[in-house]
Design a protein around this motif. Structure first.
Motif, PDB file in Angstrom:
ATOM      1  N   UNK A   1      -2.393  10.397 -14.109  1.00 57.81           N
ATOM      2  CA  UNK A   1      -1.544  10.552 -12.929  1.00 57.81           C
ATOM      3  C   UNK A   1      -2.449  10.586 -11.714  1.00 57.81           C
ATOM      4  N   UNK A   2      -2.346   9.576 -10.859  1.00 56.16           N
ATOM      5  CA  UNK A   2      -3.281   9.434  -9.746  1.00 56.16           C
ATOM      6  C   UNK A   2      -3.144  10.571  -8.758  1.00 56.16           C
ATOM      7  N   UNK A   3      -4.278  10.894  -8.094  1.00 61.14           N
ATOM      8  CA  UNK A   3      -4.308  12.000  -7.142  1.00 61.14           C
ATOM      9  C   UNK A   3      -3.474  11.752  -5.900  1.00 61.14           C
ATOM     10  N   UNK A   4      -3.061  10.488  -5.667  1.00 58.39           N
ATOM     11  CA  UNK A   4      -2.298  10.228  -4.453  1.00 58.39           C
ATOM     12  C   UNK A   4      -0.983  10.997  -4.452  1.00 58.39           C
ATOM     13  N   UNK A   5      -0.496  11.380  -5.638  1.00 53.74           N
ATOM     14  CA  UNK A   5       0.777  12.098  -5.701  1.00 53.74           C
ATOM     15  C   UNK A   5       0.666  13.501  -5.121  1.00 53.74           C
ATOM     16  N   UNK A   6      -0.574  13.998  -5.004  1.00 53.58           N
ATOM     17  CA  UNK A   6      -0.736  15.358  -4.491  1.00 53.58           C
ATOM     18  C   UNK A   6      -1.044  15.374  -3.000  1.00 53.58           C
ATOM     19  N   UNK A   7      -1.066  14.198  -2.371  1.00 55.57           N
ATOM     20  CA  UNK A   7      -1.259  14.146  -0.928  1.00 55.57           C
ATOM     21  C   UNK A   7       0.026  14.525  -0.213  1.00 55.57           C
ATOM     22  N   UNK A   8      -0.127  15.010   1.044  1.00 60.14           N
ATOM     23  CA  UNK A   8       1.037  15.259   1.870  1.00 60.14           C
ATOM     24  C   UNK A   8       1.572  13.964   2.456  1.00 60.14           C
TER      25      UNK A   8
ATOM     26  N   UNK B   1       0.827  -1.210   0.000  1.00 59.82           N
ATOM     27  CA  UNK B   1       0.000   0.000   0.000  1.00 59.82           C
ATOM     28  C   UNK B   1       0.868   1.270   0.000  1.00 59.82           C
ATOM     29  N   UNK B   2       2.003   1.226   0.682  1.00 59.84           N
ATOM     30  CA  UNK B   2       2.928   2.364   0.628  1.00 59.84           C
ATOM     31  C   UNK B   2       3.447   2.562  -0.795  1.00 59.84           C
ATOM     32  N   UNK B   3       3.658   1.456  -1.512  1.00 58.03           N
ATOM     33  CA  UNK B   3       4.120   1.547  -2.897  1.00 58.03           C
ATOM     34  C   UNK B   3       3.142   2.335  -3.756  1.00 58.03           C
ATOM     35  N   UNK B   4       1.848   2.184  -3.485  1.00 62.58           N
ATOM     36  CA  UNK B   4       0.850   2.912  -4.282  1.00 62.58           C
ATOM     37  C   UNK B   4       0.922   4.416  -4.049  1.00 62.58           C
ATOM     38  N   UNK B   5       1.564   4.849  -2.967  1.00 63.98           N
ATOM     39  CA  UNK B   5       1.666   6.273  -2.661  1.00 63.98           C
ATOM     40  C   UNK B   5       2.957   6.886  -3.184  1.00 63.98           C
ATOM     41  N   UNK B   6       3.734   6.123  -3.931  1.00 65.25           N
ATOM     42  CA  UNK B   6       4.979   6.623  -4.505  1.00 65.25           C
ATOM     43  C   UNK B   6       4.844   6.756  -6.017  1.00 65.25           C
ATOM     44  N   UNK B   7       5.860   7.343  -6.634  1.00 64.80           N
ATOM     45  CA  UNK B   7       5.900   7.486  -8.088  1.00 64.80           C
ATOM     46  C   UNK B   7       6.692   6.359  -8.747  1.00 64.80           C
ATOM     47  N   UNK B   8       7.118   5.386  -7.966  1.00 73.32           N
ATOM     48  CA  UNK B   8       8.065   4.398  -8.473  1.00 73.32           C
ATOM     49  C   UNK B   8       7.530   3.686  -9.709  1.00 73.32           C
ATOM     50  N   UNK B   9       6.287   3.184  -9.645  1.00 77.16           N
ATOM     51  CA  UNK B   9       5.739   2.444 -10.779  1.00 77.16           C
ATOM     52  C   UNK B   9       5.607   3.326 -12.014  1.00 77.16           C
TER      53      UNK B   9
END
Length: 759
Positions: free
Chosen positions: A576-583, A349-357
């Motif tokens: 580009x998923x919105x998770x990238x704009x979270x703090x 789940x942490x991976x989904x909050x990164x730009x790695x993929x």
């Protein structure tokens, strides 16, 4: 000038708080009408209580896992700082305050000799044991004096050493305090796991997040779902109560840990039963009218099916009501494995909050590869995080939606994209450091080691990879497509630049463990190290400036725009998923909240799978399996198909425990080598996870991508294609890849041996 700026900042802050309040209010309003029907209570529990409790438990698990490494380094540092090889004084001697000896340092030996001789005269047993002479008594007392003197000398030397190092006591206090915390955590791992399961399972029930063949949608679906959940949870409650009574009446002194474990199980299933009763009478407002009873049966969670089956069998046919509770102890026995599994789910789940993929895919996009070629490369790359997240299902949950989006945007069919997402983790379960292989080595340590399994798994990995490439190209609509290197390489190099900081961060964290804590990343330490790597990456993501957009080829851009209009998933999440704009803290909260439901759904499913395995053991069905099938080839085929069938119906960890206890001995009796057998198991399980009736990885893909997207893919296939294969490609493609792989892995070693090519 300062006043207007401050005023402007204040207005922005107030506006930001207002927007946040509106969002929270909207979320609360949505949750008041959520599918659980519990409204505000459900929102508070799901978003705050369970999320933060699980976060604390996960962090404690990380501390416990890292604690042993840190404490080892603290002992080494203490030895370097305060040890003195010249005088023989070691830090280990000084971890506790030296105690002054209570013996007499300068005794009157002559007086003691006379006193002892006088005492011997009045001892009626002295002659029986042989009365000691005066010289023997003196020698004994002199030896005792010498020993006492040595104690005093050590005490004096230790106190002098401590006084000469004023910081020693402070360091010792810090080191022993840390050791106490670490020891407490280590001794209570099982309690931590059950607390985690307690909160996560309740959350999964409130969210209706348990894994089933389909999600409930209609009123009939919800009625059938709730009735099954009431019955399943009530049977589990009754079983755990029966087990508790059995423990109380056993006459054995019970430890506090045993009692706490029993109370947690009873409390968990009791609460789940009450939640299910409430949901039975409070159908969500979002439920569609009507429904079909046959389809509604498919909405029942797998764990409820397993609970009803085992509960009825144990209670009414075997007179063994505590059976389910007994087999739930598998979580206690392998608490370390399941805690690591929870960490791996969190890492996913942490991976989904990164730009790695996305950044990795940016490197491939300039080549404008045909979907089949691009997919093959994605699957090769996905094998690594799959291996580090423990099992294929966890990776499907974490990255299935991202892979689906990218494969479809490359021009592939929706059904093909879903098939790839479902088997995106299948290749990585045989390579280091997959947790499933570690569990196999633990369960069958007499016959195999994890190193042996990983060494042979490497060849199985490449075999499966090339079979996938061959089948995909054979059925491809576009056989080959690639941009000119003159166009692709510059774009690829530009896309690689943003990846460099992530590589550096990963290297820094791994170097800290390697050189700071003397610990390399392997199958045993990966569950602890990987989440910290991802937390560091998320922190970097949130602190740095937004990366420059990497231009895509025109064909790719047009496909993305078209698909965003057609796709429920892409309309919601975008390219580009919105998770990238979270703090940072918002991302941690979101990842942990998602982790909670998955932990509750997966671990409860695994626990009930162990119960099913126990039922199979007690019915002694395995005893009817022939010990010798006459031919090694018949034995191999029979066992491979049986393993695939088990994989179709249960989860990987529960299945491995069942197989190790029941089928492995039969395989060995039939002359199958243990390493060969477990390679067959792993490939057969992966075939089972993508094969109906259950097809766990397809269920997890649906969980990741969404029901609407899967339904849209099915509609598109029926409208555009008449071919049976293309209509059902998401089911057929993984089977067409993994079934030949299973047959080759099963029979190739013996065929090669027959021709003398393999020894």
């Amino acid at each position: 000038m300062e006043q207007p700026v401050a005023k402007e900042r204040s207005l922005k802050t107030i506006a930001g708080l207002g927007d946040a309040a509106k969002k929270i209010g909207k979320d609360m309003q949505e949750n008041q009408e959520n599918r659980s029907g519990l409204g505000l209570l459900s929102y508070i529990w799901n978003e705050w209580i369970s999320t933060y409790v699980i976060l604390i438990m996960l962090l404690l698990t990380l501390i416990i896992g890292t604690g042993e490494m840190i404490h080892g380094q603290m002992l080494r540092m203490g030895e370097r700082l305060y040890g003195d090889p010249a005088s023989g004084m070691q830090y280990s001697f000084l971890r506790a305050e030296p105690q002054k000896p209570d013996c007499e340092r300068h005794p009157n030996i002559d007086a003691q000799v006379q006193q002892q001789m006088q005492a011997n005269k009045h001892d009626e047993f002295a002659d029986f044991f042989g009365a000691a002479s005066e010289s023997d008594v003196r020698a004994s007392l002199l030896a005792a004096q010498q020993l006492c003197e040595e104690k005093y000398q050590f005490y004096d030397k230790a106190m002098k050493h401590i006084e000469s190092h004023p910081s020693l006591r402070a360091y010792r206090t810090m080191e022993t305090t840390f050791f106490g915390i670490f020891k407490f955590g280590t001794e209570n791992r099982t309690i931590f796991l059950l607390i985690m399961v307690f909160f996560a399972a309740i959350t999964a029930s409130l969210k209706i997040h348990h894994i089933g063949l389909r999600s409930p949608k209609t009123r009939v679906d919800f009625r059938v779902y709730s009735v099954a959940m009431v019955l399943g949870n009530a049977l589990l409650t009754a079983s755990t109560v029966s087990q508790y009574r059995s423990l109380i009446n056993s006459g054995v002194t019970l430890t506090t840990e045993t009692l706490v474990i029993a109370w947690l199980w009873i409390g968990l299933f009791g609460i789940l039963t009450l939640i299910s009763v409430y949901q039975l009478f409070r159908i969500p407002k979002t439920a569609l009218p009507g429904g079909n009873f046959g389809l509604a049966l498919l909405s029942i969670p797998l764990y409820a099916f397993m609970s009803i089956l085992t509960g009825i069998a144990f209670t009414f046919f075997m007179d063994y009501p505590m059976g389910q509770g007994i087999y739930l102890s598998i979580l206690v026995e392998f608490s370390g494995i399941f805690l690591n599994l929870a960490l791996f789910i969190w890492a996913g789940m942490l991976l989904t909050q990164t730009r790695v993929m996305d950044l990795f895919l940016n490197i491939l996009r300039p080549w404008n590869l045909a979907p089949e070629t691009l997919t093959w490369l994605i699957l090769l790359a996905a094998a690594i995080p799959t291996a580090y997240t423990g099992a294929s299902g966890i990776f499907v949950i974490a990255a299935g939606a991202i892979i689906y989006k990218e494969v479809w945007n490359s021009g592939a069919r929706r059904q093909y994209a879903l098939a790839v997402s479902a088997m995106s983790g299948s290749l990585g379960v045989v390579i280091r450091p997959c947790l499933l292989v570690v569990l196999i080595a633990m369960l069958d340590s007499r016959h195999v080691t994890s190193d042996e399994l990983f060494d042979h798994g490497f060849y199985v990995f490449w075999l499966t990879a090339f079979i996938f490439l061959g089948v995909s190209l054979l059925l491809a609509e576009t056989k080959f497509r690639v941009n000119s290197p003159k166009v692709a390489i510059p774009g690829m190099l530009r896309a690689f630049m943003p990846v460099i900081p992530y590589i550096v961060i990963t290297v820094i964290v791994l170097a800290f463990y390697k050189y700071g804590l003397d610990t390399s990343m392997n199958e045993f330490t990966a569950p602890v190290i990987l989440p910290l790597v991802l937390i560091a990456i998320i922190l970097f993501d949130k602190l740095r400036k937004e990366p420059e957009y990497i231009p895509q080829v025109e064909a790719h851009e047009s496909l993305v725009k078209q698909h965003e209009q057609d796709s429920p998933y892409l309309r919601e999440h975008g390219a580009q998923s919105d998770q990238y704009r979270r703090g940072f803290f918002s991302s941690m909260h979101f990842a942990t909240a998602e982790t909670v439901g998955h932990i509750g759904a997966l671990i409860i499913l695994m626990a009930l799978s162990a119960s099913v395995g126990g039922l199979i053991e007690r019915t002694e069905i395995v005893e009817y399996l022939p010990t010798h099938l006459g031919s090694i080839y018949i034995s191999l085929f029979f066992i491979a198909m049986l393993l695939a069938l088990i994989g179709m119906c249960t989860d990987p960890f529960g299945a491995v425990i069942l197989v190790a206890a029941t089928i492995a001995p039969v395989a060995y009796e039939n002359g199958i080598h243990p390493i060969h057998f477990w390679m067959i198991v792993l490939v057969a399980f992966e075939l089972g996870y993508v094969t109906p009736p259950v097809a766990l990885n397809h269920l997890l893909t649906r969980l990741s991508v969404g029901d609407e997207e899967v339904a849209a893919a099915d509609r598109e296939a029926k409208e555009k294609y008449t071919s049976f294969y293309y209509r059902y490609e998401r089911w057929l493609l993984p089977i067409m890849v993994l079934f030949p792989a299973l047959m080759i892995v099963t029979f190739a070693p013996y065929i090669f041996k027959m021709f003398g090519w393999y020894h």
